[in-house]
Design an enzyme around this catalytic site. Structure first.
Site: not given
Length: 333
Positions: A205, A262, A272
């Site tokens: 997106h 990205h 993460r």
């Protein structure tokens, strides 16, 4: 912790693992204190729509403290986390990204950048110690805001446009529609059996706002798309920030800057955690190419729209859609 069942994994998107691009020279790294920083920022925004910022002035203590508070929250039982969601518009969410069917291996907190709103939502995020969580968010967001204002003013100077605050004023405005996310991508050990495939945490997106400021822990997963369509992995750096050009800034520069596409993919063993400040203008702000950037006789590539109009359009779209396509001026046959 989110638990990934066999059935749940099958419902989430898998893609081919990103192969090394040996022709890629690397993500631009810009020292904010360098006398050449302004020019380098402009070059990076034109070429990549993305750069890494070092010597940024945000205390590491603020970054670490908020990350620790986020991890504490995401480690709670699911039933307790659910009390803080779903986002309406702010709060806790997981898997579902937007209202139109996009999903990912993610859970997140979406917050306003308004201190009063932060205080209110933190009472549900951390009912036992809302002040501690709220203080960590306010300290971090306040410091990142100030850094972002300076980055935008340096970019304006690098573009030779006046006044210096032509971009930053939109984020400083009391009615600025900015927001803040803390994302958690749990590890997925099952991925080790899926050779050459990775699980999508957040699908490809572009960000619709003016600018996005990302800080993550030291875990891989972020990938950006180059101009030639190649995807490359961005090496993590927990001490630095990654700056994204958003759709609105692409329009305001009449396409000179590129809103970077990205995505985030999931690690098999490490979680993460990322924290993103999305700098948005007031809802009533008209988004259009800046006259001071336009050369004599240059045609505007986009129709004018308000941020509210664009935000509404984005909300109706899928992540991977070309959201600006509806606002591009089409050439007459």
């Amino acid at each position: 912790m989110v638990v990934l069942s066999q059935n749940g994994r099958q419902q989430l998107p898998l893609i081919k693992a990103c192969k090394p691009n040996y022709g890629f020279t690397g993500i631009p790294v810009i020292d904010m204190t360098s006398p050449h920083a302004k020019a380098h920022m402009v070059e990076a925004c034109e070429e990549f729509g993305f750069f890494k910022l070092v010597n940024h002035g945000v205390p590491m203590e603020f970054m670490s403290r908020l990350e620790d508070e986020g991890i504490k929250f995401f480690s709670l039982p699911q039933s307790e986390k659910d009390l803080a969601g779903p986002p309406q518009p702010f709060g806790y969410g997981n898997r579902r990204i937007g209202p139109n069917g996009d999903v990912g291996w993610i859970e997140y907190l979406l917050l306003s950048t308004n201190p009063d709103s932060i205080s209110q939502i933190c009472s549900s995020i951390s009912p036992e110690n809302p002040e501690i969580f709220g203080s960590a968010v306010v300290d971090y967001v306040s410091s990142v805001k100030n850094m972002t204002y300076e980055v935008l003013e340096m970019i304006a100077e690098g573009l030779n446009i006046e006044p210096r605050n032509v971009l930053s004023r939109l984020l400083k405005d009391e009615e600025s529609d900015s927001c803040f996310r803390v994302n958690h991508y749990p590890p997925c050990p099952e991925l080790e059996a899926l050779r050459g495939r990775v699980l999508v945490g957040f699908g490809e997106h572009t960000d619709p706002q003016i600018i996005s400021v990302l800080r993550s822990n030291n875990t891989n997963g972020l990938e950006i798309c180059l101009k030639d369509g190649t995807w490359v992995s961005v090496p993590p750096d927990q001490d630095s920030f990654f700056i994204n050009v958003g759709d609105s800034l692409q329009v305001m520069t009449n396409g000179k800057f590129k809103s970077v596409k990205h995505r985030v993919v999931t690690e098999s063993r490490k979680a993460r955690v990322s924290m993103i400040y999305f700098g948005g203008p007031p809802l009533t702000e008209i988004i259009a190419p800046l006259p001071s950037l336009m050369k004599e006789g240059e045609e505007t590539l986009y129709k004018e729209f308000t941020w509210a109009d664009y935000k509404k359009s984005v909300y109706k779209s899928r992540l991977a859609d070309n959201r600006l396509g509806l606002f591009e001026k089409k050439e007459q046959p």
